[in-house]
Structures are given as C-alpha cells and as structure tokens.
Design an enzyme around this catalytic site. Structure first.
Site, short mmCIF file in Angstrom:
data_model
loop_
_atom_site.label_atom_id
_atom_site.label_comp_id
_atom_site.label_asym_id
_atom_site.label_seq_id
_atom_site.Cartn_x
_atom_site.Cartn_y
_atom_site.Cartn_z
N CYS A 128 -7.50 -8.76 -4.74
CA CYS A 128 -6.29 -7.93 -4.54
C CYS A 128 -5.70 -8.15 -3.15
CB CYS A 128 -6.63 -6.45 -4.66
SG CYS A 128 -7.76 -6.02 -5.97
N ASP A 129 -6.54 -8.24 -2.13
CA ASP A 129 -6.03 -8.09 -0.76
C ASP A 129 -6.10 -9.34 0.12
OD1 ASP A 129 -5.43 -5.45 -1.31
OD2 ASP A 129 -7.41 -4.73 -0.70
N CYS A 149 -11.86 -5.37 -2.62
CA CYS A 149 -11.35 -6.32 -3.60
C CYS A 149 -10.64 -7.48 -2.91
CB CYS A 149 -10.39 -5.59 -4.55
SG CYS A 149 -9.58 -6.70 -5.71
#
Ligand code: NAP
Length: 302
Positions: free
Chosen positions: A134-135, A131
């Site tokens: 997200c990261d 992801c």
C-alpha cells in the site's frame, strides 16, 4: 432464510470453502468485514502458490477466488460479525443484521501485531505502516526501516528496496526466521542492510517520523537511525473476539481436528484462525475445502 452454510471471513480459506460448498449446491453466505482476500491482498507477489510460475499478485488472486465463489452461487455480504449463537439452527449476529444457518465455518483469519512502543500509534498513517504494497511508493528515494525477521519482513523489505534509497531491517535475534530462499535473495540488494539483536524502543519525530531508537539486547547500547518510514511485520494475531464457547489454544487460535471440526458441533474452522503449523495461502485454501466438505457431511446427518 436458513442457509446451509455461513462462512465468516473471505480470505483464501473462506473463499475456498465458499467455492466448495456452493459448488456442492449448499446455500452459502459469506460474511466479510473488509474486502475479499484477507491478508493476501496486501501481498505484492505470491510466488509459492502452485500454478503461477513467476508468482501472482495477492489482490489478483483474491479477485479470481471471489469471482469463482460467486459464479458457483455463493452470496457475499460486507459486515462485521459480533457474535454467534449455537443451536440446531445457528445465529450469526453482525453489526447491521443477523443471519441463520445449519452450519458455520469460521475463517476469520488474523490481524497484524503491533509493537506497542512510544510513537507507534501517533505515527500510524504518518510514517508507520503495516503494508508495503500500500505505502511503498510514498518512500521513493527515502530511508525506511522494517521491523521483524520473518517471511513478511524480508519479502516486504525486498519490495520496499525497489522504491526506497535504503532499507534497514531490524531484527531482535542474530538469525532471521524467514525461509532460506528469501534470506539468500537479500544479498542481491545492496540498499538493504540488517541490524541484528536489536529491538525498537521509540519512534521519534514531529509532524512525521524522523528517527527510530533501538537497543542492542547483547550490549544494551541504544542507537538512533534516521528514517522517513517504518514498516512493521512482527507477526499476526487471531481474530476471535466474537467467539465464545469454542476451544482455543493458549495463543487464541481455534483448535480443530484434521477435518476442521471445532469443539462445537456443526461449527468448523479453517485457515490462519486455526491452530496449525503452516500458515500459507495454499494451506488456507486446503483447509477451506476440507471445512466445506465436513460441513456437507454434517448436514447429511441432520
Ligand atoms: P512471523 O513468521 O511470526 O515472524 C514475525 C517476526 O517478527 C519474527 O522474526 C519475530 O522474531 C519478530 N517479532 C515478533 N514480535 C516482535 C516484537 N515484539 N518486536 C520485534 N520483533 C518481533 O510473522 P510473518 O512474517 O508476518 O508471517 C506470518 C505467517 O505468514 C507465517 O506463517 C509466514 O510463513 C507466512 N508468510 C508466508 C509468506 C510466503 O510464503 N511467501 C510470506 C509472508 C508471510 P523471532 O524470529 O525472534 O520470533
């Protein structure tokens, strides 16, 4: 209580089905394992969903769909479905409870495919990610690699390029699968490069990732690329573990007709879980609408 409709999965297909069925005044329960939105919530920008010129963030669209479904009266519970039992009244068994309904709409979607190479499991959460939304901020001014050549890989590589120093896309063939507009856009980013004809063999590191070993499938040469993070986008697999007695295709997707009927009477399927050609948010939402209408027609025959 016996619901008119239980919908399994609250991605765009399940949420659209919930909007249509609750607006048709069918008692509707939506059961979701994680959070509403499905794969969409880890997409930074949906730029091909009609009506949002310039795009809309996937999480923001999920919030809008969830609130629209709730406003029409759909109930949502957060639990994991483990089994469904067919019959005139159908039973949906979850980890914590069981629910009954006259019809079921399966919208359980997909999950990300893993590479299954040495180091992948060990470094999940310590450098291996599925992801970018997200990261990506963890990799500011660092070197990352992206595995895959589809829409997700290219779109997420572009997103990562806004944070990382260098983004190396590693693709197993000599041409990308991604839609042309995304491929064209790659040339605007001078910190993105593509390594073709190469497959990942091993992730190397100690406390965090240090390198990825890849092999060129034409020359058989191996190469190690220094990276701090690895983002894997090699496709999706259907979430059908809880199903029995529903016809699936050879890849595990549910076979339906164009009105979303599965092989089981009164059970419908919609969205990415369904055998289909185009898996997009818009086609998921369209399937969801059709599944809810078909469920309504089925209820009228009872
Ligand atoms: P995908 O289209 O299935 O692409 C997967 C990519 O990973 C392909 O390039 C494939 O190579 C490669 N691959 C598969 N297995 C591999 C392995 N074991 N090792 C190395 N590479 C491997 O998956 P996706 O990009 O996640 O997209 C999933 C669906 O969502 C698609 O229908 C896509 O169109 C849709 N989507 C749409 C958008 C958008 O419209 N903006 C954005 C994201 C996703 P090959 O090409 O050689 O098969």
């Amino acid at each position: 209580m016996v619901y008119d409709v239980i919908i399994i999965g609250a991605g765009p297909a399940g949420l659209a089905a919930a909007i249509y069925s609750s607006r048709a005044r069918l008692t509707t329960l939506l059961i979701e394992k994680n959070s509403c939105g499905g794969q969409m919530i880890i997409t930074d920008l949906l730029e091909n969903y009609p009506g949002f010129n310039g795009g809309i963030n996937g999480f923001d669209l999920a919030v809008k769909l969830e609130s629209q479904a709730k406003d029409f009266g759909a109930q949502i519970v957060y639990d994991e479905v483990t089994n469904i039992e067919d019959g005139k009244i159908k039973k949906v068994v979850t980890i914590n409870n069981s629910y009954h309904a006259k019809t079921i709409i399966i919208a359980s979607g997909t999950h990300v495919k893993k590479m299954n190479i040495p180091g992948e499991s060990a470094f999940i959460g310590r450098g291996v990610s599925f992801c970018a939304t997200c990261d990506a901020p963890f990799y500011k001014d660092k070197d990352v690699a992206v595995i895959g050549g589809g829409d997700s890989a290219i779109q997420e590589a572009i997103y990562l390029s806004k944070f990382a120093k260098n983004v190396t896309i590693i693709h197993r063939r000599n041409s990308l699968r991604a839609t042309k507009i995304l491929q064209e856009r790659l040339s605007f980013y001078n910190n993105i490069s593509v390594v073709y004809n190469s497959i990942p063999k091993e992730i190397i590191g100690t406390s965090s990732i240090e390198k990825i070993k890849i092999i060129n499938i034409e020359t058989n040469e191996t190469q190690e690329i220094k990276i701090d993070g690895l983002f894997v986008f090699i496709g999706l697999l259907p979430n059908t573990d809880f199903l029995t007695n529903i016809a699936l295709d050879d890849k595990g997707y549910i076979v339906t007709d164009e009105n979303m009927h599965t092989s089981a009477t009164g059970i419908f399927a919609c969205g990415d879980i369904r055998k289909k050609y185009l898996r997009q948010v818009i086609t998921a939402a369209s399937d969801g609408a059709q599944a809810a209408v078909s469920a309504g027609h089925y209820l009228e025959t009872l």
